[in-house]
Design an enzyme around this catalytic site. Structure first.
Site, short mmCIF file in Angstrom:
data_model
loop_
_atom_site.label_atom_id
_atom_site.label_comp_id
_atom_site.label_asym_id
_atom_site.label_seq_id
_atom_site.Cartn_x
_atom_site.Cartn_y
_atom_site.Cartn_z
N LYS A 1 0.91 -1.19 0.10
CA LYS A 1 -0.18 -0.21 0.01
C LYS A 1 0.81 0.99 -0.03
O LYS A 1 1.45 1.73 1.28
CB LYS A 1 -0.85 0.13 1.19
CG LYS A 1 -1.59 1.19 1.69
CD LYS A 1 -2.40 1.83 0.39
CE LYS A 1 -3.09 3.14 0.68
NZ LYS A 1 -2.22 4.22 1.01
N GLU B 1 9.60 2.11 11.06
CA GLU B 1 10.37 3.16 10.52
C GLU B 1 9.86 4.22 10.63
O GLU B 1 9.10 4.54 9.64
CB GLU B 1 11.34 2.91 9.34
CG GLU B 1 12.44 4.03 9.28
CD GLU B 1 12.81 4.33 7.80
OE1 GLU B 1 13.07 5.31 7.44
OE2 GLU B 1 12.86 3.23 7.06
N CYS C 1 13.55 11.26 7.30
CA CYS C 1 13.49 11.07 8.24
C CYS C 1 14.84 11.09 8.93
O CYS C 1 15.03 11.55 10.31
CB CYS C 1 12.88 9.76 8.81
SG CYS C 1 13.71 8.61 7.91
N GLU D 1 9.06 16.48 14.15
CA GLU D 1 9.39 16.32 12.84
C GLU D 1 8.43 17.17 12.09
O GLU D 1 7.36 16.81 11.88
CB GLU D 1 9.28 14.78 12.57
CG GLU D 1 9.86 14.69 11.06
CD GLU D 1 9.73 13.11 10.76
OE1 GLU D 1 10.72 12.58 10.19
OE2 GLU D 1 8.76 12.49 10.95
#
Length: 513
Positions: free
Chosen positions: A207, A282, A319, A418
């Site tokens: 997906k 992750e 990231c 973030e």
């Protein structure tokens, strides 16, 4: 293992290309299930070029029904694939790598159009890295899956007679793996999951992120042409969370491998836990780059370039970016001046232009999110030393100028969360104790960096950082290291041989010698 044939996809569901003739309608895709294009009963949604705001193509809307069909196809194919000789699995993965390299130039315009990646990133870090990951796990398929254990004398018990007992630990395939991927590196991220999963004998249902799934769909016919049997690689897309939620909840999925935000990762882990599905997560990062007092001119320059990669490498949509510059007070003012000069000199613009260094963010929503964080930082007392606004040019596209914020405190949202955009914050520190405290002050722990002249000191500091990865005087990666995070940056590790471990279960076997 059966070989896959390669019928042409239906005309109405055929793959498109970014360089279609003027006036031609964007092409519509089907889901890739069981080795064939499947029509979308739910219709399609547009995939938009973040640089031009024009449609690139139309992705199929999927739901629980399509996920169920894909999982059934994967389950039907998996056992035969797992039983195939390792050399056969290796051969197919090697052929996939060859085809990605061969077809890369034709696929690149579409990949660049849907991601907004600059030429340098798209040409150097997207498709070539994906090919290398398949090639690495072509080798990985040949690695031994058995760890022999030394025989041990065991005393007799009520269970069994005593004697010398032999044993081995053997890695076994998970079964059906659900792969949910992020938008920043769609094909690379997918390859990092699919390649080791297939090498271990699993089947996958993928997906992709809704913003840029078309290149992932394009891989379907390519993997089939490489000889991958039908049903082992399936892709279901959708504009909302429905397909991903159905994949996580499906009772016949054995593992979920997810790359994305921590908030979504927590929801996936909670739902997967009800069925004891294995997970590989992750998640987010808020990387700190520590610039120590003993950093000389060469190392300071390396630190400057590394921190500036937050702006230049996919506009901060990564990231592992060193978005927090923790700078010893003796270097702080000069370092901030150099960073501000660097940011102001970067060329923002059309990612197809070879002069462009900073491209767009993936969507209008992501641009607005980053802009809201910058505005909040201003209200909380931060100073904008560079950027902080939309550039005047280009007139279209989801751009944010490379932004540098100072006078930031550890409690500010921009220092803790973030942003996934081209924003760097600078915080000064007095000594190593304060540097470590600042570095560890966020919920994240994915990738940190230490820049200093004494590498022994840097090594010791790395050991105190609650981070899954630490670079010393570099932002370079080693392809064989285990990759993953501490704290809210994730669970599990992949990369190199650790990727084979991630997509397998350990089975212990014992016998009397």
């Amino acid at each position: 293992m059966r070989e896959a044939s390669t019928p042409a996809p239906p005309a109405t569901e055929a793959p498109g290309a970014a360089g279609r003739p003027p006036g031609e309608e964007p092409r519509s895709y089907g889901h890739w299930i069981g080795g064939a294009w499947q029509p979308s009963a739910r219709g399609h949604y547009p995939v938009t070029d973040p640089a031009t705001e024009l449609p690139v193509g139309r992705a199929p809307e999927g739901g629980a029904e399509e996920i169920d069909a894909a999982v059934r196809a994967a389950r039907a194919a998996q056992q035969e694939w797992a039983a195939a000789p390792a050399r056969e699995r290796s051969r197919v993965l090697e052929r996939i790598a060859d085809l990605i390299e061969e077809r890369g130039p034709a696929l690149l315009p579409l990949l660049q159009a849907e991601t907004g990646a600059t030429r340098a990133v798209a040409r150097g870090m997207q498709l070539p890295t994906a090919a290398e990951r398949f090639r690495r796990y072509a080798r990985g398929a040949l690695e031994s899956d058995t760890v022999p254990l030394a025989p041990r004398p065991v005393a007799a018990s009520a269970l069994a007679p005593g004697g010398l007992i032999g044993a081995a630990a053997v890695r076994r395939p998970m079964g059906v793996v659900g792969c949910i991927t992020s938008y920043n590196f769609p094909v690379v991220n997918l390859a990092g999951k699919v390649a080791p999963a297939l090498a271990m004998g699993n089947a996958v249902v993928c997906k992709p992120a809704p913003q840029d799934p078309l290149s992932c769909l394009e891989l379907g016919p390519l993997l089939k042409e490489a000889g991958l049997p039908d049903g082992l690689y399936n892709v279901v897309t959708g504009s909302g969370p429905g397909p991903g939620e159905a994949l996580v909840a499906h009772p016949d999925v054995d593992m979920i491998s997810f790359t994305g935000s921590t908030a979504v990762g927590k929801k996936i882990a909670e739902r997967a836990g009800r069925d004891m599905k294995r997970t590989l997560m992750e998640l987010g990062g808020k990387g700190a780059a520590l610039v120590l007092d003993d950093a000389d001119d060469r190392i300071r320059q390396a630190a400057l370039t590394a921190i500036a990669s937050t702006w230049t490498f996919h506009s901060g949509q990564i990231c592992t970016a060193p978005t927090r510059a923790l700078v010893h007070r003796s270097h702080h003012d000069a370092f901030v001046t150099e960073l501000a000069r660097y940011a102001s000199a970067l060329t923002v613009g059309d990612p197809r232009d070879k002069r462009t260094v900073v491209g767009p963010l993936i969507s209008a929503a992501q641009r607005e999110r980053v802009e809201a964080h910058i505005a909040q930082a201003r209200r909380e007392g931060a100073t904008v030393r560079a950027g902080g606004q939309r550039p005047a040019q280009p007139a279209t596209g989801y751009y944010v100028a490379p932004t540098l914020l100072t006078d930031v405190t550890p409690e500010m949202t921009v220092a803790r969360e973030e942003l996934f955009g081209p924003v760097v914050v600078v915080l000064p520190f007095e000594d190593d104790e304060e540097a470590v405290r600042l570095a560890n002050s966020t919920p994240y722990g994915l990738h940190d960096y230490v820049f200093g002249g004494d590498t022994g000191r840097a090594w010791r500091l790395a050991g105190r950082l609650r981070s899954g990865n630490v670079g010393i005087n570099t932002v370079q990666r080693h392809p064989e290291t285990p990759f993953g995070g501490f704290k809210e940056s994730g669970i599990g590790r992949d990369g190199g041989s650790f990727g084979l471990h991630a997509y397998s279960e350990l089975q212990s076997i014992v016998w009397p010698s």
